[in-house]
Enzyme design. Structure first.
Site, PDB file in Angstrom:
ATOM      1  N   GLY A 185       0.708  -1.252   0.010  1.00 23.22           N
ATOM      2  CA  GLY A 185       0.004  -0.108  -0.004  1.00 23.22           C
ATOM      3  C   GLY A 185       0.854   1.030  -0.011  1.00 23.22           C
ATOM      4  O   GLY A 185       0.519   2.264  -0.631  1.00 23.22           O
ATOM      5  N   HIS A 209       9.870  24.646  12.139  1.00 20.63           N
ATOM      6  CA  HIS A 209      11.392  24.998  11.671  1.00 20.63           C
ATOM      7  C   HIS A 209      12.424  24.252  12.586  1.00 20.63           C
ATOM      8  O   HIS A 209      12.387  23.897  13.419  1.00 20.63           O
ATOM      9  CB  HIS A 209      11.400  26.373  11.940  1.00 20.63           C
ATOM     10  CG  HIS A 209      11.285  26.719  13.569  1.00 20.63           C
ATOM     11  ND1 HIS A 209      12.162  26.680  14.292  1.00 20.63           N
ATOM     12  CD2 HIS A 209      10.288  27.198  14.251  1.00 20.63           C
ATOM     13  CE1 HIS A 209      11.894  27.071  15.587  1.00 20.63           C
ATOM     14  NE2 HIS A 209      10.532  27.003  15.534  1.00 20.63           N
ATOM     15  N   HIS A 221      10.282   7.834  10.264  1.00 21.80           N
ATOM     16  CA  HIS A 221       8.812   7.746   9.737  1.00 21.80           C
ATOM     17  C   HIS A 221       8.125   8.725  10.695  1.00 21.80           C
ATOM     18  O   HIS A 221       7.819   8.612  11.647  1.00 21.80           O
ATOM     19  CB  HIS A 221       8.204   6.540   9.397  1.00 21.80           C
ATOM     20  CG  HIS A 221       7.064   6.597   9.140  1.00 21.80           C
ATOM     21  ND1 HIS A 221       6.398   5.429   8.550  1.00 21.80           N
ATOM     22  CD2 HIS A 221       5.982   7.574   8.739  1.00 21.80           C
ATOM     23  CE1 HIS A 221       5.304   5.499   7.981  1.00 21.80           C
ATOM     24  NE2 HIS A 221       5.009   6.774   7.898  1.00 21.80           N
ATOM     25  N   ASP A 269       9.484  -6.871  -6.275  1.00 22.00           N
ATOM     26  CA  ASP A 269       9.212  -7.429  -4.886  1.00 22.00           C
ATOM     27  C   ASP A 269       9.736  -8.869  -4.808  1.00 22.00           C
ATOM     28  O   ASP A 269       9.784  -9.572  -6.161  1.00 22.00           O
ATOM     29  CB  ASP A 269       7.483  -7.654  -4.629  1.00 22.00           C
ATOM     30  CG  ASP A 269       7.363  -7.929  -3.134  1.00 22.00           C
ATOM     31  OD1 ASP A 269       6.913  -6.847  -2.478  1.00 22.00           O
ATOM     32  OD2 ASP A 269       7.848  -8.812  -2.580  1.00 22.00           O
TER      33      ASP A 269
HETATM   34  C1  COA Z   1       2.025   1.981  20.084  1.00 28.57           C
HETATM   35  C2  COA Z   1       1.798   0.838  19.148  1.00 28.57           C
HETATM   36  C3  COA Z   1       2.979   0.379  18.264  1.00 28.57           C
HETATM   37  C4  COA Z   1       2.005  -0.362  20.198  1.00 28.57           C
HETATM   38  O1  COA Z   1       1.582  -1.576  19.557  1.00 28.57           O
HETATM   39  P1  COA Z   1       2.052  -3.023  20.523  1.00 28.57           P
HETATM   40  O2  COA Z   1       3.371  -2.833  20.756  1.00 28.57           O
HETATM   41  O3  COA Z   1       1.744  -4.047  19.554  1.00 28.57           O
HETATM   42  O4  COA Z   1       1.188  -2.700  21.841  1.00 28.57           O
HETATM   43  P2  COA Z   1      -0.240  -3.312  22.044  1.00 28.57           P
HETATM   44  O5  COA Z   1      -1.265  -3.454  20.932  1.00 28.57           O
HETATM   45  O6  COA Z   1      -0.052  -4.656  22.877  1.00 28.57           O
HETATM   46  O7  COA Z   1      -0.811  -2.418  23.302  1.00 28.57           O
HETATM   47  C5  COA Z   1      -0.091  -2.292  24.518  1.00 28.57           C
HETATM   48  C6  COA Z   1      -1.059  -1.442  25.423  1.00 28.57           C
HETATM   49  O8  COA Z   1      -1.230  -0.200  24.801  1.00 28.57           O
HETATM   50  C7  COA Z   1      -2.502   0.485  24.543  1.00 28.57           C
HETATM   51  N1  COA Z   1      -2.293   1.083  23.268  1.00 28.57           N
HETATM   52  C8  COA Z   1      -1.649   0.682  21.915  1.00 28.57           C
HETATM   53  N2  COA Z   1      -1.690   1.656  21.317  1.00 28.57           N
HETATM   54  C9  COA Z   1      -2.145   2.736  21.944  1.00 28.57           C
HETATM   55  C10 COA Z   1      -2.209   4.256  21.443  1.00 28.57           C
HETATM   56  N3  COA Z   1      -1.847   4.540  20.313  1.00 28.57           N
HETATM   57  N4  COA Z   1      -2.664   4.900  22.059  1.00 28.57           N
HETATM   58  C11 COA Z   1      -3.074   4.595  23.499  1.00 28.57           C
HETATM   59  N5  COA Z   1      -2.862   3.313  23.888  1.00 28.57           N
HETATM   60  C12 COA Z   1      -2.333   2.592  23.079  1.00 28.57           C
HETATM   61  C13 COA Z   1      -3.205  -0.748  24.258  1.00 28.57           C
HETATM   62  O9  COA Z   1      -4.639  -0.618  24.349  1.00 28.57           O
HETATM   63  C14 COA Z   1      -2.851  -1.612  25.629  1.00 28.57           C
HETATM   64  O10 COA Z   1      -3.138  -1.447  26.626  1.00 28.57           O
HETATM   65  P3  COA Z   1      -3.420  -2.507  27.781  1.00 28.57           P
HETATM   66  O11 COA Z   1      -1.831  -3.015  28.196  1.00 28.57           O
HETATM   67  O12 COA Z   1      -3.867  -1.788  29.002  1.00 28.57           O
HETATM   68  O13 COA Z   1      -4.300  -3.465  27.141  1.00 28.57           O
HETATM   69  C15 COA Z   1       0.627   0.762  18.142  1.00 28.57           C
HETATM   70  O14 COA Z   1      -0.483   0.614  19.033  1.00 28.57           O
HETATM   71  C16 COA Z   1       0.441   2.102  17.466  1.00 28.57           C
HETATM   72  O15 COA Z   1       0.135   3.092  18.067  1.00 28.57           O
HETATM   73  N6  COA Z   1       1.071   2.076  16.378  1.00 28.57           N
HETATM   74  C17 COA Z   1       1.065   3.460  15.449  1.00 28.57           C
HETATM   75  C18 COA Z   1       0.421   2.821  14.160  1.00 28.57           C
HETATM   76  C19 COA Z   1       0.349   4.006  13.201  1.00 28.57           C
HETATM   77  O16 COA Z   1       0.273   5.185  13.318  1.00 28.57           O
HETATM   78  N7  COA Z   1       0.510   3.820  12.017  1.00 28.57           N
HETATM   79  C20 COA Z   1       0.461   4.884  10.966  1.00 28.57           C
HETATM   80  C21 COA Z   1       1.295   4.567   9.832  1.00 28.57           C
HETATM   81  S1  COA Z   1       1.020   5.771   8.512  1.00 28.57           S
END
Ligand code: COA
Length: 197
Positions: A12, A127, A136, A33
């Site tokens: 994507g 800035h 990223h 790929d």
């Molecule tokens: C932060 C992140 C990397 C964590 O992923 P992970 O390590 O797999 O963590 P988990 O999904 O196991 O979550 C762990 C805990 O954090 C919480 N949590 C996860 N992401 C969160 C977020 N963004 N904000 C608040 N809480 C979050 C979960 O609810 C979980 O809480 P709990 O322990 O009380 O159940 C992921 O959730 C995230 O935010 N990724 C960003 C994705 C993104 O922005 N993509 C854009 C691409 S352009």
């Protein structure tokens, strides 16, 4: 002569990159790929080796920061930078090789964007930032003035970083997090204010 491009990574992220490449004047685009089962991406053909494509430019469209760095470092040719025409780039901004700057992103004056960085859709970098190689800045994330984001660090979508904060290498900032102090240790940081997971 036609501008020709190989986009490495049939994903994507690659498809969005292809849209930008077309707007940058590339008329012939193929994807590369290593998965032989991938044959097409949308309208584009997927190739599985670079023979016969030596006259094409190259872009690495791999979302994972570590993998993008690893693949980029073993390519023996230049990797182009692609900038969406709606992006706003300020004065004295320096942008490295292999960077993509997506639609409606803003990079304000004096900022330095390293090699292989992704500045995703509607992200803003204020800035005098330093965004190190292979970081990223995700969709709609915002960094205020004089922020540093370390090598391979990931700033999740809609995250915000307040001014004068430094984030070390290999940090992951969760979607929606607000970073209000320096992050000195690699790891995942979540919430408002952002805390280590
Ligand atoms: C932060 C992140 C990397 C964590 O992923 P992970 O390590 O797999 O963590 P988990 O999904 O196991 O979550 C762990 C805990 O954090 C919480 N949590 C996860 N992401 C969160 C977020 N963004 N904000 C608040 N809480 C979050 C979960 O609810 C979980 O809480 P709990 O322990 O009380 O159940 C992921 O959730 C995230 O935010 N990724 C960003 C994705 C993104 O922005 N993509 C854009 C691409 S352009």
């Amino acid at each position: 002569m036609n501008k020709k491009l190989i986009i490495y990574g049939a994903s994507g992220h690659g498809k969005v990159t292809a849209d930008i490449a077309r707007l940058n004047g590339y008329e012939e685009i193929v994807f590369y790929d290593d998965d032989p089962n991938k044959k097409v991406v949308g309208q584009y053909k997927v190739i599985h080796d670079f023979h016969d494509y030596e006259d094409h430019d190259l872009f690495i469209a791999i979302g994972d920061n570590t993998t993008r760095e690893e693949i980029s470092s073993r390519m023996n040719r230049d990797i182009v930078t692609l900038i969406h025409p709606t992006a706003v780039i300020g004065e004295e901004v320096k942008i490295g090789h292999g960077v993509v700057i997506m639609a409606k992103a803003v990079i304000n004056s004096g900022s330095v964007i390293g090699d292989g960085v992704i500045v995703n859709t509607c992200a803003s970098i204020d800035h005098d930032n330093r965004i190190e190689d292979y970081a990223h800045i995700s969709v709609n994330a915002h960094t205020a003035g004089t922020v540093t984001v370390g090598r391979r660090s990931f700033v999740g979508m809609s995250a915000s970083i307040i001014n004068n904060v430094s984030i070390c290498d290999d940090a992951v900032i969760a979607a929606g997090a607000v970073v209000i102090e320096d992050i000195r240790e690699a790891g995942t940081y979540i919430g408002v204010p952002a805390k280590k997971k």
